[in-house]
Design a protein around this motif. Structure first.
Motif, mmCIF file in Angstrom:
data_model
loop_
_atom_site.group_PDB
_atom_site.id
_atom_site.type_symbol
_atom_site.label_atom_id
_atom_site.label_comp_id
_atom_site.label_asym_id
_atom_site.label_seq_id
_atom_site.Cartn_x
_atom_site.Cartn_y
_atom_site.Cartn_z
ATOM 1 N N CYS A 75 69.805 94.404 45.896
ATOM 2 C CA CYS A 75 71.063 93.808 46.358
ATOM 3 C C CYS A 75 72.156 93.962 45.304
ATOM 4 O O CYS A 75 73.316 94.263 45.623
ATOM 5 N N PHE A 76 71.783 93.774 44.046
ATOM 6 C CA PHE A 76 72.739 93.926 42.944
ATOM 7 C C PHE A 76 73.261 95.358 42.877
ATOM 8 O O PHE A 76 74.474 95.592 42.778
ATOM 9 N N MET A 77 72.363 96.333 42.965
ATOM 10 C CA MET A 77 72.775 97.739 42.908
ATOM 11 C C MET A 77 73.660 98.112 44.085
ATOM 12 O O MET A 77 74.669 98.815 43.928
ATOM 13 N N PHE A 78 73.307 97.646 45.276
ATOM 14 C CA PHE A 78 74.097 97.968 46.465
ATOM 15 C C PHE A 78 75.511 97.416 46.338
ATOM 16 O O PHE A 78 76.496 98.115 46.617
ATOM 17 N N ALA A 79 75.626 96.153 45.906
ATOM 18 C CA ALA A 79 76.940 95.524 45.772
ATOM 19 C C ALA A 79 77.780 96.215 44.703
ATOM 20 O O ALA A 79 78.983 96.440 44.888
ATOM 21 N N ILE A 80 77.159 96.569 43.580
ATOM 22 C CA ILE A 80 77.876 97.266 42.512
ATOM 23 C C ILE A 80 78.385 98.615 43.002
ATOM 24 O O ILE A 80 79.532 99.010 42.740
ATOM 25 N N ALA A 81 77.549 99.369 43.718
ATOM 26 C CA ALA A 81 77.944 100.675 44.227
ATOM 27 C C ALA A 81 79.138 100.551 45.178
ATOM 28 O O ALA A 81 80.099 101.335 45.099
ATOM 29 N N ILE A 82 79.092 99.549 46.076
ATOM 30 C CA ILE A 82 80.193 99.341 47.012
ATOM 31 C C ILE A 82 81.487 99.016 46.264
ATOM 32 O O ILE A 82 82.565 99.556 46.576
ATOM 33 N N LEU A 83 81.413 98.160 45.252
ATOM 34 C CA LEU A 83 82.603 97.778 44.490
ATOM 35 C C LEU A 83 83.189 98.960 43.726
ATOM 36 O O LEU A 83 84.411 99.142 43.683
ATOM 37 N N VAL A 84 82.329 99.770 43.120
ATOM 38 C CA VAL A 84 82.819 100.926 42.370
ATOM 39 C C VAL A 84 83.545 101.893 43.306
ATOM 40 O O VAL A 84 84.653 102.363 43.008
ATOM 41 N N PHE A 85 82.941 102.194 44.458
ATOM 42 C CA PHE A 85 83.586 103.092 45.416
ATOM 43 C C PHE A 85 84.883 102.485 45.953
ATOM 44 O O PHE A 85 85.867 103.199 46.182
ATOM 45 N N ALA A 86 84.899 101.172 46.143
ATOM 46 C CA ALA A 86 86.109 100.506 46.631
ATOM 47 C C ALA A 86 87.235 100.597 45.606
ATOM 48 O O ALA A 86 88.398 100.843 45.961
ATOM 49 N N LEU A 87 86.902 100.404 44.325
ATOM 50 C CA LEU A 87 87.914 100.514 43.266
ATOM 51 C C LEU A 87 88.470 101.926 43.177
ATOM 52 O O LEU A 87 89.678 102.126 43.028
ATOM 53 N N ILE A 88 87.594 102.915 43.256
ATOM 54 C CA ILE A 88 88.047 104.308 43.198
ATOM 55 C C ILE A 88 88.926 104.631 44.399
ATOM 56 O O ILE A 88 89.978 105.270 44.273
ATOM 57 N N ALA A 89 88.511 104.182 45.596
ATOM 58 C CA ALA A 89 89.298 104.423 46.811
ATOM 59 C C ALA A 89 90.667 103.762 46.722
ATOM 60 O O ALA A 89 91.689 104.356 47.105
ATOM 61 N N ALA A 90 90.707 102.528 46.193
ATOM 62 C CA ALA A 90 91.978 101.818 46.046
ATOM 63 C C ALA A 90 92.907 102.554 45.083
ATOM 64 O O ALA A 90 94.112 102.673 45.339
ATOM 65 N N ALA A 91 92.345 103.068 43.980
ATOM 66 C CA ALA A 91 93.148 103.812 43.011
ATOM 67 C C ALA A 91 93.718 105.082 43.642
ATOM 68 O O ALA A 91 94.888 105.430 43.411
ATOM 69 N N HIS A 122 102.539 98.729 29.543
ATOM 70 C CA HIS A 122 101.200 98.137 29.464
ATOM 71 C C HIS A 122 100.175 98.960 30.239
ATOM 72 O O HIS A 122 99.072 98.493 30.479
ATOM 73 N N ALA A 123 100.572 100.187 30.616
ATOM 74 C CA ALA A 123 99.687 101.013 31.435
ATOM 75 C C ALA A 123 98.395 101.365 30.702
ATOM 76 O O ALA A 123 97.319 101.441 31.315
ATOM 77 N N VAL A 124 98.488 101.589 29.387
ATOM 78 C CA VAL A 124 97.295 101.950 28.621
ATOM 79 C C VAL A 124 96.280 100.818 28.647
ATOM 80 O O VAL A 124 95.080 101.024 28.899
ATOM 81 N N VAL A 125 96.769 99.588 28.412
ATOM 82 C CA VAL A 125 95.874 98.428 28.421
ATOM 83 C C VAL A 125 95.255 98.241 29.802
ATOM 84 O O VAL A 125 94.045 98.018 29.942
ATOM 85 N N ILE A 126 96.098 98.343 30.845
ATOM 86 C CA ILE A 126 95.618 98.178 32.212
ATOM 87 C C ILE A 126 94.599 99.261 32.553
ATOM 88 O O ILE A 126 93.533 98.989 33.116
ATOM 89 N N GLY A 127 94.917 100.520 32.195
ATOM 90 C CA GLY A 127 94.020 101.629 32.501
ATOM 91 C C GLY A 127 92.694 101.524 31.772
ATOM 92 O O GLY A 127 91.626 101.708 32.368
ATOM 93 N N VAL A 128 92.747 101.213 30.477
ATOM 94 C CA VAL A 128 91.512 101.098 29.690
ATOM 95 C C VAL A 128 90.652 99.950 30.212
ATOM 96 O O VAL A 128 89.426 100.072 30.330
ATOM 97 N N SER A 129 91.288 98.829 30.553
ATOM 98 C CA SER A 129 90.539 97.684 31.082
ATOM 99 C C SER A 129 89.859 98.031 32.401
ATOM 100 O O SER A 129 88.701 97.665 32.631
ATOM 101 N N SER A 130 90.582 98.742 33.267
ATOM 102 C CA SER A 130 90.018 99.121 34.566
ATOM 103 C C SER A 130 88.849 100.080 34.395
ATOM 104 O O SER A 130 87.795 99.929 35.030
ATOM 105 N N ILE A 131 89.022 101.078 33.531
ATOM 106 C CA ILE A 131 87.948 102.047 33.293
ATOM 107 C C ILE A 131 86.737 101.369 32.673
ATOM 108 O O ILE A 131 85.592 101.649 33.039
ATOM 109 N N ALA A 132 86.989 100.453 31.723
ATOM 110 C CA ALA A 132 85.891 99.732 31.072
ATOM 111 C C ALA A 132 85.098 98.921 32.090
ATOM 112 O O ALA A 132 83.863 98.875 32.043
ATOM 113 N N ALA A 133 85.801 98.273 33.030
ATOM 114 C CA ALA A 133 85.116 97.481 34.051
ATOM 115 C C ALA A 133 84.229 98.363 34.920
ATOM 116 O O ALA A 133 83.078 98.008 35.229
ATOM 117 N N VAL A 134 84.743 99.535 35.310
ATOM 118 C CA VAL A 134 83.958 100.457 36.138
ATOM 119 C C VAL A 134 82.747 100.976 35.359
ATOM 120 O O VAL A 134 81.633 101.062 35.897
#
Length: 290
Positions: free
Chosen positions: A95-111, A251-263
């Protein structure tokens, strides 16, 4: 004597288990931070509803609720992943892996969506801000709470960002000069001031800034301005949308690095859970030779 392979296998299993616990804890912290940010945006004095009124659409408010939902989901799935690692439950790890995979794809799609449609979104936001300022700023404040909210938000934004109007520079008809077309200005019996005091520099000459006193320059004169026109040093002349974009870009660098780090954290958590899930149930009993 136990075989070295058994010890290595057991050590690898323990490493995967504790690594999974570490990354699920990091996911929990990320989720809690996102959840807190969403709640702060909704509940702050100039929160999602106020900003949405200023923008003339619900994008900001929707984004705040998305943050709350995403943060809550991350907190829940991190707890699921933690329990799965502690109890070595394939179901909970799955369940953890499935939810993580969905969130990662959702973040990439949103970007991707934001990148592809950014110009249209910018145009829609600017147009909405212009309509809101022209129609609602400073109008019927005693009877319309929505207009009071819009007026307070614009005044706060112009003071904080040191801007005036929506977009453009001193020669733009949609920065400081947009107030000439607003219902607020049309309701002034004297035809002055030309801009509100929130467009003026702090502790400056308010009369010069707003055009109450005679001055051969903005805001008394309309754009386009000639090269011989005097510069009003008391008036903010850049649009607020441009200042917001510049702030975000700074602040794009901070925002971008934070987003990439989360993914990246979520991806590592996914793989550690995957390998741990594969090893759950395997026989790690030691084999002895005599």
């Amino acid at each position: 004597m136990a075989r070295r392979g058994d010890k290595m296998s057991t050590g690898c299993h323990q490493f995967l288990r504790y690594a999974n616990l570490l990354f699920t804890f990091i996911v929990f912290l990320v989720g809690a931070g996102i959840l807190g940010l969403g709640i702060y945006i909704i509940g702050s004095d100039y929160g999602a509803q106020q900003v949405s009124e200023l923008l003339g659409n619900d994008l900001y408010q929707i984004a705040a609720y998305v943050l709350i939902i995403a943060g809550g989901i991350l907190v829940l799935i991190s707890m699921c992943g933690c329990c799965g690692a502690l109890r070595e439950s394939k179901f909970m790890l799955g369940c953890f892996m499935f939810a993580i995979a969905i969130l990662v794809f959702a973040l990439i799609a949103a970007a991707v969506i934001v990148f592809v449609f950014r110009q249209k979104m910018e145009g829609d936001i600017i147009h909405s801000m212009e309509d809101v300022l022209i129609e609602k700023y400073g109008v019927d404040l005693s009877v319309k709470s929505e207009n009071r909210m819009v007026t307070d938000m614009w005044n706060w934004l112009q003071r904080e960002m040191k801007c005036c109007g929506v977009t453009g520079d001193v020669n733009s008809t949609t920065s400081w000069a947009i107030y000439r077309h607003s219902e607020w200005y049309k309701g002034l019996a004297s035809g002055k001031p030309y801009v509100p005091q929130s467009c003026c520099k702090e502790d400056g000459d308010i009369n010069k800034c707003t055009g109450i006193s005679t001055f051969n320059g903005p805001p008394s004169l309309n754009p386009p301005l000639s090269s011989t026109t005097a510069i009003n040093t008391e008036l903010y002349t850049n649009g607020c949308y441009d200042e917001l974009v510049e702030y975000i870009q700074n602040h794009a660098v901070v925002i971008g690095v934070s987003s990439i780090a989360a993914v990246v954290v979520m991806i590592f958590g996914f793989f550690f859970s995957f390998f741990l899930c594969r090893r759950v149930g395997a026989d790690y009993s030691s084999t002895y030779t005599y």
